[in-house]
Every structure is written in structure tokens, then in C-alpha cells.
Design a protein around this motif. Structure first.
Motif, PDB file in Angstrom:
ATOM      1  N   GLN A 193       0.832  -1.207   0.000  1.00  0.00           N
ATOM      2  CA  GLN A 193       0.000   0.000   0.000  1.00  0.00           C
ATOM      3  C   GLN A 193       0.862   1.252   0.000  1.00  0.00           C
ATOM      4  O   GLN A 193       0.578   2.217  -0.715  1.00  0.00           O
ATOM      5  CB  GLN A 193      -0.943  -0.001   1.213  1.00  0.00           C
ATOM      6  CG  GLN A 193      -1.916   1.158   1.238  1.00  0.00           C
ATOM      7  CD  GLN A 193      -2.868   1.156   0.049  1.00  0.00           C
ATOM      8  OE1 GLN A 193      -3.386   0.106  -0.317  1.00  0.00           O
ATOM      9  NE2 GLN A 193      -3.087   2.304  -0.551  1.00  0.00           N
ATOM     10  N   ALA A 194       1.943   1.240   0.798  1.00  0.00           N
ATOM     11  CA  ALA A 194       2.853   2.400   0.839  1.00  0.00           C
ATOM     12  C   ALA A 194       3.509   2.605  -0.532  1.00  0.00           C
ATOM     13  O   ALA A 194       3.642   3.741  -1.003  1.00  0.00           O
ATOM     14  CB  ALA A 194       3.910   2.201   1.918  1.00  0.00           C
TER      15      ALA A 194
ATOM     16  N   ASP B 219       0.895   4.087  -2.834  1.00  0.00           N
ATOM     17  CA  ASP B 219       0.684   5.499  -2.521  1.00  0.00           C
ATOM     18  C   ASP B 219       1.815   6.364  -3.065  1.00  0.00           C
ATOM     19  O   ASP B 219       1.581   7.449  -3.619  1.00  0.00           O
ATOM     20  CB  ASP B 219       0.567   5.701  -1.001  1.00  0.00           C
ATOM     21  CG  ASP B 219      -0.716   5.126  -0.425  1.00  0.00           C
ATOM     22  OD1 ASP B 219      -1.650   4.849  -1.217  1.00  0.00           O
ATOM     23  OD2 ASP B 219      -0.780   4.949   0.812  1.00  0.00           O
ATOM     24  N   GLN B 220       3.047   5.885  -2.935  1.00  0.00           N
ATOM     25  CA  GLN B 220       4.193   6.632  -3.442  1.00  0.00           C
ATOM     26  C   GLN B 220       4.139   6.734  -4.966  1.00  0.00           C
ATOM     27  O   GLN B 220       4.374   7.800  -5.536  1.00  0.00           O
ATOM     28  CB  GLN B 220       5.491   5.953  -3.005  1.00  0.00           C
ATOM     29  CG  GLN B 220       6.740   6.707  -3.424  1.00  0.00           C
ATOM     30  CD  GLN B 220       8.008   5.977  -3.008  1.00  0.00           C
ATOM     31  OE1 GLN B 220       7.966   4.835  -2.578  1.00  0.00           O
ATOM     32  NE2 GLN B 220       9.130   6.661  -3.138  1.00  0.00           N
TER      33      GLN B 220
ATOM     34  N   PHE C  55       1.466   6.645  -6.796  1.00  0.00           N
ATOM     35  CA  PHE C  55       0.373   7.556  -7.126  1.00  0.00           C
ATOM     36  C   PHE C  55       0.815   9.008  -6.976  1.00  0.00           C
ATOM     37  O   PHE C  55       0.505   9.860  -7.830  1.00  0.00           O
ATOM     38  CB  PHE C  55      -0.841   7.274  -6.226  1.00  0.00           C
ATOM     39  CG  PHE C  55      -2.013   8.152  -6.512  1.00  0.00           C
ATOM     40  CD1 PHE C  55      -2.789   7.957  -7.641  1.00  0.00           C
ATOM     41  CD2 PHE C  55      -2.335   9.208  -5.659  1.00  0.00           C
ATOM     42  CE1 PHE C  55      -3.871   8.775  -7.914  1.00  0.00           C
ATOM     43  CE2 PHE C  55      -3.409  10.028  -5.919  1.00  0.00           C
ATOM     44  CZ  PHE C  55      -4.182   9.809  -7.043  1.00  0.00           C
ATOM     45  N   ALA C  56       1.552   9.290  -5.904  1.00  0.00           N
ATOM     46  CA  ALA C  56       2.024  10.658  -5.685  1.00  0.00           C
ATOM     47  C   ALA C  56       2.968  11.098  -6.800  1.00  0.00           C
ATOM     48  O   ALA C  56       2.869  12.231  -7.305  1.00  0.00           O
ATOM     49  CB  ALA C  56       2.710  10.769  -4.326  1.00  0.00           C
TER      50      ALA C  56
END
Length: 127
Positions: A93-94, A97-98, A100-101
Motif C-alpha cells: 500500500q505504501a 501510494d508513493q 500515485f504521488a
């Protein structure tokens, strides 16, 4: 079907070795009477088995400890696998998220450049 038809039909005896084996098997499995006095000898042997009986008693304390320890080990392994799966999901998940950012930053940068090019071309989009 007559005996002559059985002997003439090649489909009935495809393999002579198999037929010979079946004949030997039938001879070996014929009924044979028990020898004289067999039943009496068996009854004598089974009449006094008390001195030959071996009683196996479970070692209850050690067995219970082993069962408890086995259950505890299994529980620890299950919890360990559950924890490892949770850790793996959090890392994934991390990472997502990275990614996606980073993708959002690249998209924002591309949109800023496109707006600047449109403004230089004389097209002003309302913000």
C-alpha cells in the motif's frame, strides 16, 4: 455357448499365458478342508490368553504436554503468517501510494506546461 465355441473363439482367450495363469489361480484357490484337530488347537490357544496380553497405558502427562506444545507452536505459526501478510500488505500500500504521488506530480507538471503553451499561443483557459 458350447465348449467347442469357447475353444474356437479367439476373442475369448486372447492370451494363452493369461489363461494358464487363471487356471493355476483357480487350482490354488480351491477349497481345502482343515486338518484333523485344528479347531481344538485353536480353541486351546484362545482359552488362556491372559498371560500373553500386553496392556499399553498412555503416558498421560507427557502426552498432554506434547499436545499442548504442538497446539502452541501451530498458533504461533498462524499468528506469524498473519503478521507477515499484514506487513506485506502495508508495504504494498505504501509503494502504491508513493507511485500515485509521483504520477500526480508528473501529471501536474505536464498540465502546467500545456497551460503555459496555450497561454503563449494566445488561448487563455479560465482557472
Amino acid at each position: 455357448m458350447s465348449d467347442q465355441e469357447r475353444m474356437d473363439g479367439p476373442e475369448l482367450v486372447p492370451d494363452l499365458k493369461l489363461a494358464e495363469f487363471e487356471l493355476q489361480l483357480a487350482r490354488a484357490m480351491r477349497r481345502v478342508d482343515a486338518p484333523e484337530g485344528f479347531a481344538e488347537r485353536v480353541m486351546e490357544t484362545s482359552a488362556s490368553p491372559a498371560e500373553k496380553v500386553i496392556v499399553m497405558r498412555p503416558r498421560s502427562g507427557l502426552w498432554r504436554m506434547q499436545a499442548w506444545a504442538g497446539g502452541a507452536i501451530a498458533a504461533v505459526l498462524v499468528l506469524g503468517m498473519f503478521g507477515a501478510e499484514q506487513l506485506h500488505q502495508r508495504r504494498e500500500q505504501a509503494k502504491a501510494d508513493q507511485q500515485f504521488a509521483v504520477a500526480m506530480q508528473a501529471t501536474d507538471h505536464a498540465l502546467d506546461q500545456t497551460r503555459a503553451q496555450l497561454q503563449r499561443a494566445g488561448l487563455n483557459l479560465g482557472e
